[in-house]
Design a protein around this motif. Structure first.
Motif, PDB file in Angstrom:
ATOM      1  N   ARG A   1      -4.488  -1.422  -7.535  1.00  0.00           N
ATOM      2  CA  ARG A   1      -5.848  -0.379  -7.311  1.00  0.00           C
ATOM      3  C   ARG A   1      -5.434   0.630  -7.319  1.00  0.00           C
ATOM      4  O   ARG A   1      -4.724   1.207  -6.326  1.00  0.00           O
ATOM      5  CB  ARG A   1      -7.015  -1.374  -6.001  1.00  0.00           C
ATOM      6  CG  ARG A   1      -8.013  -2.266  -6.710  1.00  0.00           C
ATOM      7  CD  ARG A   1      -8.526  -2.050  -7.596  1.00  0.00           C
ATOM      8  NE  ARG A   1      -9.697  -3.048  -8.574  1.00  0.00           N
ATOM      9  CZ  ARG A   1     -10.589  -3.537  -8.605  1.00  0.00           C
ATOM     10  NH1 ARG A   1     -11.550  -2.574  -8.449  1.00  0.00           N
ATOM     11  NH2 ARG A   1     -10.840  -4.460  -8.784  1.00  0.00           N
TER      12      ARG A   1
ATOM     13  N   VAL B   1      -7.252  -1.168   3.533  1.00  0.00           N
ATOM     14  CA  VAL B   1      -7.063  -1.173   2.339  1.00  0.00           C
ATOM     15  C   VAL B   1      -5.705  -1.776   2.989  1.00  0.00           C
ATOM     16  O   VAL B   1      -5.891  -3.283   2.350  1.00  0.00           O
ATOM     17  CB  VAL B   1      -6.683  -0.444   2.103  1.00  0.00           C
ATOM     18  CG1 VAL B   1      -5.558  -0.448   0.607  1.00  0.00           C
ATOM     19  CG2 VAL B   1      -8.152   0.663   1.206  1.00  0.00           C
TER      20      VAL B   1
ATOM     21  N   ALA C   1      -4.820  -5.975  -3.259  1.00  0.00           N
ATOM     22  CA  ALA C   1      -6.068  -5.622  -4.665  1.00  0.00           C
ATOM     23  C   ALA C   1      -5.472  -6.484  -4.961  1.00  0.00           C
ATOM     24  O   ALA C   1      -5.198  -7.789  -5.132  1.00  0.00           O
ATOM     25  CB  ALA C   1      -4.575  -4.575  -4.770  1.00  0.00           C
TER      26      ALA C   1
ATOM     27  N   SER D   1      -9.237   0.981 -12.023  1.00  0.00           N
ATOM     28  CA  SER D   1      -8.172  -0.413 -11.512  1.00  0.00           C
ATOM     29  C   SER D   1      -7.722  -0.959 -12.857  1.00  0.00           C
ATOM     30  O   SER D   1      -6.831  -0.508 -13.685  1.00  0.00           O
ATOM     31  CB  SER D   1      -9.830  -1.285 -11.868  1.00  0.00           C
ATOM     32  OG  SER D   1     -10.935  -1.374 -13.057  1.00  0.00           O
TER      33      SER D   1
ATOM     34  N   THR E   1      -1.724  -1.382  -3.375  1.00  0.00           N
ATOM     35  CA  THR E   1      -2.947  -0.453  -4.073  1.00  0.00           C
ATOM     36  C   THR E   1      -2.283   1.336  -3.857  1.00  0.00           C
ATOM     37  O   THR E   1      -1.309   0.968  -2.420  1.00  0.00           O
ATOM     38  CB  THR E   1      -3.904  -0.787  -2.609  1.00  0.00           C
ATOM     39  OG1 THR E   1      -4.638  -1.984  -2.463  1.00  0.00           O
ATOM     40  CG2 THR E   1      -4.953   0.180  -2.494  1.00  0.00           C
TER      41      THR E   1
ATOM     42  N   VAL F   1       0.874  -1.669   0.116  1.00  0.00           N
ATOM     43  CA  VAL F   1      -0.105   0.249   0.155  1.00  0.00           C
ATOM     44  C   VAL F   1       1.179   1.429  -0.010  1.00  0.00           C
ATOM     45  O   VAL F   1       1.991   1.329   1.066  1.00  0.00           O
ATOM     46  CB  VAL F   1      -0.706   0.286   1.556  1.00  0.00           C
ATOM     47  CG1 VAL F   1      -2.094   0.751   1.006  1.00  0.00           C
ATOM     48  CG2 VAL F   1      -1.422  -1.264   1.192  1.00  0.00           C
TER      49      VAL F   1
END
Length: 335
Positions: free
Chosen positions: A257, A231, A236, A251, A175, A123
């Motif tokens: 993502r 998240v 993802a 996406s 992500t 992330v």
């Protein structure tokens, strides 16, 4: 989980580390403790959890390729949150190369570490600044964002593209989170709320750009951290309906993502200052100035995807958030 957090002595990073430790995760923190702003504030943030038994702190620069590789090899994190970056739209106009070293080279080292050591989910912090010259409101992750107005914005857009390449080639779930004007306790001294508070208390003028007509989707730091946590816990995933004929910018057919995290309630800067005046019990003396180079007049976040997929939306009001910041500021600076 064992989580690697970069920028762990930073504004958002330190709050995230505290939350991860609170729920029982093991955290490896990386921060280079540079002097972009007063390093004493970073040390104070770090002191809140530095002695925690589940925390390891490493003073390393992301641009140090071998050091980053060694960390991944030794600690083998399951998940990674990359929050370290050279921040600031205006500083990127003065010192663009700092953004290449940290935001591009450093991020590549993180991607490589994730790829080589089987990380389950990366992330990373992106920014609302990537929307650049876009004027359709609210900003949506499904909008194209190819016209950045600063090198900082361009570096964040680059991160999203680099992550996509790794997700596509190596199956690494990534992500990106586009943060919208984060504020709150332990914030950065170069940000408006911090600078305004300091100046108002000192009886000095505050510089108000765009004549105070900016509208920003101010987002409280705890709301940002809650979004990151949710998240992070859900790697993802591919969009099975994605089509190269009509590509969706938010996406992919790869496990990649992008999400906005914003308050979904833009506030005019002058109203923001009014709320700060109430919290401080003191009026501001303002110098109204034109829009600065690199700035965008308005930001507004469409958080539909975050709500639908994670059942989460930032909720902290400006009034509450500013009051919490002022309480922290007065306590920290004893004023």
């Amino acid at each position: 989980m064992k989580v690697l957090v970069t920028g762990s002595a930073g504004f958002i990073g330190s709050s995230l580390v505290a939350r991860l430790l609170e729920r029982g995760d093991v955290v490896i923190g990386i921060d280079n403790h540079n002097d972009y702003y007063d390093p004493a504030l970073k040390e104070a943030r770090l002191s809140r959890y530095a002695s925690h038994s589940n925390y390891i702190h490493l003073r390393i620069d992301l641009a140090d390729r071998q050091a980053i590789e060694n960390i991944f090899a030794k600690h083998k994190p399951q998940r990674v949150v990359n929050l370290a970056a050279q921040a600031g739209v205006r500083y990127s106009i003065e010192n663009p190369l700092a953004y290449i070293d940290s935001n591009i080279v450093g991020f590549t080292h993180i991607l490589e570490g994730c790829r080589r050591h089987g990380v389950e989910h990366l992330v990373y912090a992106s920014s609302s600044s990537v929307y650049g010259a876009n004027t359709t409101m609210p900003f949506s992750v499904h909008h194209n964002v190819d016209h950045p107005l600063s090198l900082y914005a361009a570096s964040k857009k680059s991160n999203e593209l680099m992550a996509h390449a790794y997700s596509h080639l190596y199956g690494l779930p990534t992500t990106g989170l586009r943060f919208f004007t984060v504020y709150g306790p332990w914030g950065r001294p170069d940000m408006a709320l911090f600078k305004f508070t300091k100046a108002i208390l000192a009886g000095e003028k505050i510089s108000v750009f765009n004549h105070g007509k900016h509208r920003r989707d101010f987002t409280y730091v705890d709301d940002i951290v809650e979004g990151i946590m949710r998240v992070l816990d859900r790697p993802a995933f591919s969009n099975l309906a994605w089509s190269g004929a009509q590509p969706d910018p938010g996406s992919s057919s790869a496990p990649w993502r992008i999400y906005n995290i914003g308050n979904n309630n833009p506030i005019e800067l002058l109203h923001y200052i009014e709320e700060l005046e109430k919290a401080l019990g003191k009026k501001a003396e303002m110098e109204l100035l034109p829009l600065q180079p690199g700035d965008v007049p308005d930001t507004s976040a469409d958080v539909t995807d975050l709500v639908e997929q994670f059942h989460y939306k930032p909720v902290t009001s400006i009034e509450h958030g500013i009051t919490k910041f002022v309480d922290w500021y007065r306590e920290y600076f004893q004023c």
